[in-house]
Write a protein that holds these residues in place. Structure first.
Motif, short mmCIF file in Angstrom:
data_model
loop_
_atom_site.label_atom_id
_atom_site.label_comp_id
_atom_site.label_asym_id
_atom_site.label_seq_id
_atom_site.Cartn_x
_atom_site.Cartn_y
_atom_site.Cartn_z
N UNK A 9 -3.60 13.98 -4.53
CA UNK A 9 -3.34 13.02 -3.45
C UNK A 9 -3.59 11.63 -4.03
N UNK A 10 -2.66 10.72 -3.83
CA UNK A 10 -2.72 9.40 -4.44
C UNK A 10 -2.68 8.28 -3.40
N UNK A 11 -3.59 7.32 -3.57
CA UNK A 11 -3.62 6.11 -2.74
C UNK A 11 -3.47 4.92 -3.68
N UNK A 12 -2.36 4.20 -3.55
CA UNK A 12 -2.07 3.11 -4.47
C UNK A 12 -1.94 1.79 -3.74
N UNK B 37 -5.75 18.01 -5.08
CA UNK B 37 -5.52 18.53 -3.73
C UNK B 37 -6.44 19.70 -3.39
N UNK B 38 -6.77 20.53 -4.39
CA UNK B 38 -7.61 21.69 -4.11
C UNK B 38 -9.08 21.32 -3.88
N UNK C 191 0.86 -1.18 0.00
CA UNK C 191 0.00 0.00 0.00
C UNK C 191 0.89 1.24 0.00
N UNK C 192 0.57 2.17 -0.87
CA UNK C 192 1.43 3.34 -1.10
C UNK C 192 0.57 4.61 -1.06
N UNK C 193 1.10 5.62 -0.41
CA UNK C 193 0.43 6.92 -0.38
C UNK C 193 1.46 7.99 -0.75
N UNK C 194 1.11 8.85 -1.71
CA UNK C 194 2.08 9.85 -2.17
C UNK C 194 1.38 11.03 -2.85
N UNK C 195 2.03 12.19 -2.83
CA UNK C 195 1.50 13.34 -3.57
C UNK C 195 2.09 13.35 -4.98
N UNK C 196 1.44 14.05 -5.90
CA UNK C 196 2.00 14.23 -7.24
C UNK C 196 1.68 15.63 -7.73
N UNK C 197 2.43 16.05 -8.74
CA UNK C 197 2.26 17.41 -9.24
C UNK C 197 2.49 17.44 -10.75
#
Length: 207
Positions: free
Chosen positions: A164-167, A185-186, A146-152
């Motif tokens: 916001x990402x939940x993988x 995110x907004x 399980x992975x949680x990370x931001x992206x842009x």
């Protein structure tokens, strides 16, 4: 009797045909809202709850909000479901298990830059590894990461789109199956976090 624009459109569409074009949905409200949204018209209240994606030709199953629309992943193997109003989405990718590579970074890089192979007008930025949170869990003999990370994403005009990402990812027979559920995110809030976590937690490989 004069009909409003919305009523005229609804009376003129073939719902059966349109439903067949929107893969992954048989909900009439979702079909109607996809039409109304395309014309910029007020939409009906969406259906609640979740729906199971369960294609017997695929090695995975997961749940997603009933009001989302699904289609094949046009860039790679897998499937793509999304809310056409907010751009919330869940993307499943299928790819060979990397040899000697970090599975987490492979999943993140594919999620952040799915369109680099075909070009585009945006610059995609990988998150700092310190901002990637992971947890490995064994469920029914299968190891899920399980992975949680931001992206842009930064467009050519300089507009920044953060997500916001939940993988979650698991391997079977030398093949990796990954799902990434995300929201902008907004537009992010506690309710969306629960939805994304639910989608992430529902992902399973067939035994």
């Amino acid at each position: 009797m004069n009909l409003g624009r919305r009523q005229h459109i609804l009376l003129s569409v073939n719902l059966g045909f349109l439903g067949s074009q929107l893969s992954g949905t048989d909900d009439p409200t979702t079909v109607l809202n996809s039409i109304l949204g395309a014309y910029g018209l007020p939409q009906l209240k969406g259906a609640g709850g979740f729906k199971l994606y369960d294609d017997f030709d695929q090695e995975y199953v997961f749940e997603y909000p009933r009001s989302w629309v699904g289609r094949s992943n046009s860039l790679r193997q897998g499937v793509y479901v999304s809310d056409f109003n907010t751009a919330d989405k869940a993307v499943v990718e299928v790819f060979p298990e990397p040899s000697g590579a970090d599975l987490v970074l492979e999943v993140v890089s594919r999620a952040v830059s799915p369109g680099q192979e075909v070009g585009g007008d945006a610059r995609l930025i990988l998150p700092d590894e310190r901002r990637i949170k992971t947890e490995a869990v064994n469920i029914d003999g299968v190891s899920y990461t399980y992975i949680r990370f931001p992206s842009e994403t930064v467009t050519r005009s300089g507009y920044q789109i953060r997500r916001k990402n939940f993988a979650v990812a698991a391997a079977k027979g030398g093949v990796v199956y990954s799902l990434v559920a995300s929201a902008r995110s907004d537009q992010y809030n506690a309710e969306k976090e629960k939805v994304l976590q639910y989608i992430q937690g529902s992902f399973r490989l067939r035994r």
